[in-house]
Scaffold this motif. Structure first.
Motif, PDB file in Angstrom:
ATOM      1  N   ASP A   1       1.199  -2.031   0.095  1.00  0.00           N
ATOM      2  CA  ASP A   1      -0.504   0.254  -0.206  1.00  0.00           C
ATOM      3  C   ASP A   1       0.675   1.180  -0.307  1.00  0.00           C
ATOM      4  O   ASP A   1       1.946   1.193   1.065  1.00  0.00           O
ATOM      5  CB  ASP A   1      -0.793   0.172   1.224  1.00  0.00           C
ATOM      6  CG  ASP A   1      -2.011  -0.447   0.742  1.00  0.00           C
ATOM      7  OD1 ASP A   1      -2.594  -1.876  -0.163  1.00  0.00           O
ATOM      8  OD2 ASP A   1      -3.119  -0.872   2.316  1.00  0.00           O
ATOM      9  N   LEU A   2       0.640   2.252  -1.204  1.00  0.00           N
ATOM     10  CA  LEU A   2       1.508   3.986  -1.224  1.00  0.00           C
ATOM     11  C   LEU A   2       1.337   4.276   0.505  1.00  0.00           C
ATOM     12  O   LEU A   2       2.060   5.364   0.830  1.00  0.00           O
ATOM     13  CB  LEU A   2       0.671   4.376  -2.105  1.00  0.00           C
ATOM     14  CG  LEU A   2       0.652   4.140  -3.314  1.00  0.00           C
ATOM     15  CD1 LEU A   2      -0.053   5.115  -3.722  1.00  0.00           C
ATOM     16  CD2 LEU A   2       2.281   4.026  -3.779  1.00  0.00           C
ATOM     17  N   ASP A   3       0.486   3.844   1.423  1.00  0.00           N
ATOM     18  CA  ASP A   3       0.214   4.665   2.229  1.00  0.00           C
ATOM     19  C   ASP A   3       0.869   3.554   4.042  1.00  0.00           C
ATOM     20  O   ASP A   3       1.956   4.510   4.649  1.00  0.00           O
ATOM     21  CB  ASP A   3      -1.285   5.129   3.454  1.00  0.00           C
ATOM     22  CG  ASP A   3      -1.459   3.251   3.164  1.00  0.00           C
ATOM     23  OD1 ASP A   3      -1.183   2.779   3.671  1.00  0.00           O
ATOM     24  OD2 ASP A   3      -2.728   3.520   3.620  1.00  0.00           O
ATOM     25  N   GLY A   4       1.873   2.694   3.332  1.00  0.00           N
ATOM     26  CA  GLY A   4       2.212   2.016   4.480  1.00  0.00           C
ATOM     27  C   GLY A   4       2.365   1.263   5.418  1.00  0.00           C
ATOM     28  O   GLY A   4       2.671   0.484   6.642  1.00  0.00           O
ATOM     29  N   ARG A   5       1.039   0.842   5.570  1.00  0.00           N
ATOM     30  CA  ARG A   5       0.460   0.298   6.998  1.00  0.00           C
ATOM     31  C   ARG A   5       0.114  -1.620   5.896  1.00  0.00           C
ATOM     32  O   ARG A   5      -0.365  -1.796   6.871  1.00  0.00           O
ATOM     33  CB  ARG A   5      -1.151   0.622   6.868  1.00  0.00           C
ATOM     34  CG  ARG A   5      -1.042   1.970   7.218  1.00  0.00           C
ATOM     35  CD  ARG A   5      -2.165   2.778   7.583  1.00  0.00           C
ATOM     36  NE  ARG A   5      -2.536   3.903   7.638  1.00  0.00           N
ATOM     37  CZ  ARG A   5      -3.866   5.145   8.227  1.00  0.00           C
ATOM     38  NH1 ARG A   5      -4.661   4.212   7.426  1.00  0.00           N
ATOM     39  NH2 ARG A   5      -3.428   6.221   8.010  1.00  0.00           N
ATOM     40  N   GLN A   6      -0.111  -1.871   5.127  1.00  0.00           N
ATOM     41  CA  GLN A   6      -0.023  -3.135   4.690  1.00  0.00           C
ATOM     42  C   GLN A   6       0.563  -3.971   3.751  1.00  0.00           C
ATOM     43  O   GLN A   6       0.543  -2.978   1.952  1.00  0.00           O
ATOM     44  CB  GLN A   6      -1.504  -3.540   4.259  1.00  0.00           C
ATOM     45  CG  GLN A   6      -2.017  -4.669   3.438  1.00  0.00           C
ATOM     46  CD  GLN A   6      -3.272  -5.036   3.617  1.00  0.00           C
ATOM     47  OE1 GLN A   6      -3.949  -4.852   4.526  1.00  0.00           O
ATOM     48  NE2 GLN A   6      -3.508  -5.956   2.619  1.00  0.00           N
TER      49      GLN A   6
ATOM     50  N   ILE B   1       3.680  -2.912  10.068  1.00  0.00           N
ATOM     51  CA  ILE B   1       3.048  -2.821   8.837  1.00  0.00           C
ATOM     52  C   ILE B   1       2.266  -4.295   9.326  1.00  0.00           C
ATOM     53  O   ILE B   1       2.365  -5.361   9.874  1.00  0.00           O
ATOM     54  CB  ILE B   1       3.964  -2.797   7.687  1.00  0.00           C
ATOM     55  CG1 ILE B   1       3.378  -3.076   6.632  1.00  0.00           C
ATOM     56  CG2 ILE B   1       4.663  -4.142   7.935  1.00  0.00           C
ATOM     57  CD1 ILE B   1       4.074  -2.911   5.319  1.00  0.00           C
ATOM     58  N   ARG B   2       1.142  -3.883   8.381  1.00  0.00           N
ATOM     59  CA  ARG B   2       0.457  -5.296   8.214  1.00  0.00           C
ATOM     60  C   ARG B   2       0.632  -6.275   7.103  1.00  0.00           C
ATOM     61  O   ARG B   2       0.764  -5.460   6.231  1.00  0.00           O
ATOM     62  CB  ARG B   2      -0.902  -4.812   8.440  1.00  0.00           C
ATOM     63  CG  ARG B   2      -2.524  -6.011   8.298  1.00  0.00           C
ATOM     64  CD  ARG B   2      -3.389  -5.923   8.038  1.00  0.00           C
ATOM     65  NE  ARG B   2      -4.482  -6.942   8.405  1.00  0.00           N
ATOM     66  CZ  ARG B   2      -5.985  -7.197   7.119  1.00  0.00           C
ATOM     67  NH1 ARG B   2      -5.807  -6.494   6.571  1.00  0.00           N
ATOM     68  NH2 ARG B   2      -5.970  -8.568   7.349  1.00  0.00           N
ATOM     69  N   VAL B   3       0.668  -7.375   7.172  1.00  0.00           N
ATOM     70  CA  VAL B   3       1.164  -8.790   6.258  1.00  0.00           C
ATOM     71  C   VAL B   3       0.214 -10.015   6.428  1.00  0.00           C
ATOM     72  O   VAL B   3      -0.499 -10.049   7.034  1.00  0.00           O
ATOM     73  CB  VAL B   3       2.547  -9.146   6.467  1.00  0.00           C
ATOM     74  CG1 VAL B   3       3.339 -10.039   5.539  1.00  0.00           C
ATOM     75  CG2 VAL B   3       4.112  -8.221   6.576  1.00  0.00           C
TER      76      VAL B   3
END
Length: 121
Positions: free
Chosen positions: A12-17, A48-50
């Motif tokens: 994700d561009l926001d770096g959350r997932q 981060i969610r993986v």
């Protein structure tokens, strides 16, 4: 050569997932190739969610999933790393998409296709 897997990593561009999409046949042997990918994804950004999406795979050995889960739980993840989520195909419900050039739904093992063909023939 044994069964092969292909991996696509979507960040994700926001770096959350991070979503790791796996296709092919996931076995007890070739699952080892996913472990470093999962580890790198977990270290991209703290917290981060993986998500490892195994639903598109042609087949997934239960032992391979057990080994992947064990590895994800015991690896040295970055501080604040979340638990890795594994998405598995529900074998009772046929997925909406099919593999190009076939009538077999993505996520169903080849053996299931043969049984289904026998029933409809």
């Amino acid at each position: 050569m044994g069964p092969k897997i292909a991996v696509v990593v979507q960040v994700d561009l926001d770096g959350r997932q991070v979503r790791i999409v796996v296709t092919g046949a996931v076995t007890e042997i070739n699952q080892q190739g996913l472990c470093p990918v999962i580890g790198r994804a977990r270290r991209l950004v703290p917290g981060i969610r993986v998500v490892v999406d195994l639903r598109p795979a042609e087949s997934v050995e239960p032992a391979a999933v057990d080994l992947l889960r064990w590895s994800a739980e015991h690896e040295n993840a970055a501080a604040g790393a979340q638990k890795v989520e594994f998405l598995l195909a529900d074998r009772g419900a046929a997925p909406a998409t099919t593999i190009p050039g076939t009538t077999r739904p993505v996520g169903l093992p080849v053996a299931h296709e043969a049984r289904r063909a026998e029933v409809t023939a």
